[in-house]
Design a protein around this motif. Sequence first.
Motif, PDB file in Angstrom:
ATOM      1  N   LEU A   1       1.353   9.873   9.499  1.00 22.69           N
ATOM      2  CA  LEU A   1       0.895   9.594   8.142  1.00 22.69           C
ATOM      3  C   LEU A   1      -0.430   8.844   8.119  1.00 22.69           C
ATOM      4  O   LEU A   1      -1.188   8.954   7.151  1.00 22.69           O
ATOM      5  N   GLY A   2      -0.684   8.067   9.171  1.00 18.90           N
ATOM      6  CA  GLY A   2      -1.834   7.165   9.143  1.00 18.90           C
ATOM      7  C   GLY A   2      -1.463   5.926   8.338  1.00 18.90           C
ATOM      8  O   GLY A   2      -0.519   5.944   7.536  1.00 18.90           O
ATOM      9  N   TRP A   3      -2.197   4.850   8.542  1.00 23.27           N
ATOM     10  CA  TRP A   3      -1.831   3.600   7.868  1.00 23.27           C
ATOM     11  C   TRP A   3      -1.887   3.683   6.344  1.00 23.27           C
ATOM     12  O   TRP A   3      -0.987   3.151   5.672  1.00 23.27           O
ATOM     13  N   PRO A   4      -2.880   4.334   5.734  1.00 24.30           N
ATOM     14  CA  PRO A   4      -2.861   4.424   4.269  1.00 24.30           C
ATOM     15  C   PRO A   4      -1.630   5.162   3.740  1.00 24.30           C
ATOM     16  O   PRO A   4      -0.994   4.722   2.775  1.00 24.30           O
ATOM     17  N   GLY A   5      -1.297   6.283   4.377  1.00 28.07           N
ATOM     18  CA  GLY A   5      -0.125   7.034   3.945  1.00 28.07           C
ATOM     19  C   GLY A   5       1.164   6.274   4.177  1.00 28.07           C
ATOM     20  O   GLY A   5       2.089   6.324   3.362  1.00 28.07           O
ATOM     21  N   TYR A   6       1.224   5.534   5.289  1.00 28.72           N
ATOM     22  CA  TYR A   6       2.436   4.787   5.623  1.00 28.72           C
ATOM     23  C   TYR A   6       2.710   3.698   4.595  1.00 28.72           C
ATOM     24  O   TYR A   6       3.813   3.593   4.043  1.00 28.72           O
ATOM     25  N   PHE A   7       1.704   2.865   4.332  1.00 31.16           N
ATOM     26  CA  PHE A   7       1.907   1.782   3.369  1.00 31.16           C
ATOM     27  C   PHE A   7       2.022   2.315   1.941  1.00 31.16           C
ATOM     28  O   PHE A   7       2.734   1.739   1.112  1.00 31.16           O
ATOM     29  N   GLY A   8       1.348   3.412   1.661  1.00 29.53           N
ATOM     30  CA  GLY A   8       1.472   4.013   0.334  1.00 29.53           C
ATOM     31  C   GLY A   8       2.877   4.521   0.085  1.00 29.53           C
ATOM     32  O   GLY A   8       3.452   4.326  -1.001  1.00 29.53           O
ATOM     33  N   LEU A   9       3.471   5.189   1.093  1.00 30.26           N
ATOM     34  CA  LEU A   9       4.840   5.679   0.963  1.00 30.26           C
ATOM     35  C   LEU A   9       5.818   4.519   0.786  1.00 30.26           C
ATOM     36  O   LEU A   9       6.738   4.577  -0.040  1.00 30.26           O
ATOM     37  N   THR A  10       5.622   3.445   1.550  1.00 35.16           N
ATOM     38  CA  THR A  10       6.501   2.280   1.439  1.00 35.16           C
ATOM     39  C   THR A  10       6.412   1.659   0.050  1.00 35.16           C
ATOM     40  O   THR A  10       7.430   1.240  -0.523  1.00 35.16           O
ATOM     41  N   THR A  11       5.206   1.601  -0.517  1.00 28.71           N
ATOM     42  CA  THR A  11       5.042   1.068  -1.869  1.00 28.71           C
ATOM     43  C   THR A  11       5.807   1.908  -2.870  1.00 28.71           C
ATOM     44  O   THR A  11       6.503   1.390  -3.756  1.00 28.71           O
ATOM     45  N   LEU A  12       5.700   3.219  -2.743  1.00 27.76           N
ATOM     46  CA  LEU A  12       6.382   4.133  -3.663  1.00 27.76           C
ATOM     47  C   LEU A  12       7.896   3.957  -3.582  1.00 27.76           C
ATOM     48  O   LEU A  12       8.593   3.925  -4.619  1.00 27.76           O
ATOM     49  N   ILE A  13       8.419   3.832  -2.369  1.00 24.45           N
ATOM     50  CA  ILE A  13       9.865   3.661  -2.208  1.00 24.45           C
ATOM     51  C   ILE A  13      10.321   2.357  -2.846  1.00 24.45           C
ATOM     52  O   ILE A  13      11.368   2.292  -3.503  1.00 24.45           O
ATOM     53  N   PHE A  14       9.529   1.300  -2.681  1.00 21.98           N
ATOM     54  CA  PHE A  14       9.905   0.012  -3.251  1.00 21.98           C
ATOM     55  C   PHE A  14       9.915   0.055  -4.781  1.00 21.98           C
ATOM     56  O   PHE A  14      10.695  -0.638  -5.432  1.00 21.98           O
ATOM     57  N   VAL A  15       9.049   0.872  -5.387  1.00 20.90           N
ATOM     58  CA  VAL A  15       9.038   1.011  -6.845  1.00 20.90           C
ATOM     59  C   VAL A  15      10.384   1.549  -7.338  1.00 20.90           C
ATOM     60  O   VAL A  15      10.848   1.213  -8.440  1.00 20.90           O
ATOM     61  N   LEU A  16      11.033   2.363  -6.514  1.00 22.92           N
ATOM     62  CA  LEU A  16      12.308   2.972  -6.902  1.00 22.92           C
ATOM     63  C   LEU A  16      13.508   2.074  -6.649  1.00 22.92           C
ATOM     64  O   LEU A  16      14.628   2.395  -7.066  1.00 22.92           O
ATOM     65  N   VAL A  17      13.312   0.933  -5.960  1.00 27.10           N
ATOM     66  CA  VAL A  17      14.436   0.102  -5.553  1.00 27.10           C
ATOM     67  C   VAL A  17      15.211  -0.448  -6.741  1.00 27.10           C
ATOM     68  O   VAL A  17      16.440  -0.366  -6.803  1.00 27.10           O
ATOM     69  N   LEU A  18      14.506  -1.051  -7.705  1.00 21.68           N
ATOM     70  CA  LEU A  18      15.190  -1.737  -8.792  1.00 21.68           C
ATOM     71  C   LEU A  18      16.061  -0.803  -9.631  1.00 21.68           C
ATOM     72  O   LEU A  18      17.236  -1.109  -9.867  1.00 21.68           O
ATOM     73  N   PRO A  19      15.546   0.360 -10.091  1.00 20.44           N
ATOM     74  CA  PRO A  19      16.441   1.247 -10.852  1.00 20.44           C
ATOM     75  C   PRO A  19      17.620   1.757 -10.034  1.00 20.44           C
ATOM     76  O   PRO A  19      18.737   1.868 -10.551  1.00 20.44           O
TER      77      PRO A  19
END
Length: 443
Positions: free
Chosen positions: A401-419
Amino acid sequence: MIELRLALQYVPLGCFYGFLYTALPVLLRAGGAESAAVGLLGLLALPTGIAFFWAPLIDRGARAPAAAAARHRRWMIVTQVLAAAALAVVAAVDPAAVDPGGGDPGGMGGLDRSLYLIVLALLFVISILFATKEVAANALLREMAAGSPGLMARANGLRAAALFLGTWIGSGMLTGWYEVIGWRDAFLITAGLGILMLPAMIGLGACGSRQASGPATGAQAGEEGLDGAFAALGHMLRHAGGRRRMAGLSIVAVPLALPVAMFPVFLADAGLTMERIGLVLGGGGTIASLAAAWGTGRLAARFGAGRVMVTLIAGQIAALAVWTGFALAAGRGLAVDGTALAALGVVQLSAYAGFTVILNILAMERARTTHAGTDIAVLRGSFYLTATAAHMAGGWLADPLGWPGYFGLTTLIFVLVLPLLRLADPSACRRPAGRPVASGAVD
């Protein structure tokens, strides 16, 4: 103070894992290891995730509060002594080999893979011993805090603060000074720290257990059979409340483990030296984590663990967005300020410290005092098994993924955590009613 003496038992555990997850990834990277090999270090967290398999053996015995405290205390002492002995053995087996081509006197230019596998096996045994000690310590804390959710929250904050104090020693001092002290002394210091904590276990939990539970009566005064102890293993799975809490902890585990698994490697790739990484992760970062853990326990006692966790999720999303920005800048060849990276590392570790406190409180809320070690191990296992899988997946995902893709994917997953968390375990996000936790039910 009983809570402080119990918290001190987490200092050697934090020292071990602090050095393990800060120094070893950098040592592997310096030896030419790929990200996937670094991700395999996540296997060393597996014993914490599967400790529920042997947790009934730790809980089994007299149900009288004083006798249960003594039993848990014995388990803590024996496992600590064995872990110290195993650490001394690891100190004698250094897998860092001198690179024949580079002549690196520090042994950082290559890695003897055969010796590394031996060390990895020894470290796995030590992880089992520390996981067992933690089961006993968590059970003792749950018994001491019976009937007092506020005390449970404050004690967990103090416990996590001690854990991060140990992490500061392991990831800050030992990692930062590694080129001076070397492999042997780093592990001998870790072993010696555990031995120094043994006197604090004398009489630990005896008074707190009597005050929390009162005199033993009926079944409490008898001995529990082995069948009865292992029957408790399925208690959480048999109750809807337990199943919901397990699902909720697993949901949080995935995005929380991904950045922790690989951001030390990102710091190394960004050009930070091992000494600088030690100062960032184990110096200011861990000191800030210590304060954050203590503060989170105090806040959870006042506002409830659920409300504090919602705040932490929002903060983690913001931090991950900044990580993504730094990774994008580095990918485009722009200079990344080391001081800014250091500050972000401090924020990242502080947030992780807060989550550590909250997740342990959520596990203890559902645990019964009579089988606290087993119930907490099952609930924590659902988190750590998922986190271990995510940690290993991080190693496989980072390079493609490369570092931008890796951290971007992690951010997206965290957005879904609360719901997702509200759907799986709604009670985890609410402020508790303030009544004592029942000792026999999880619903």
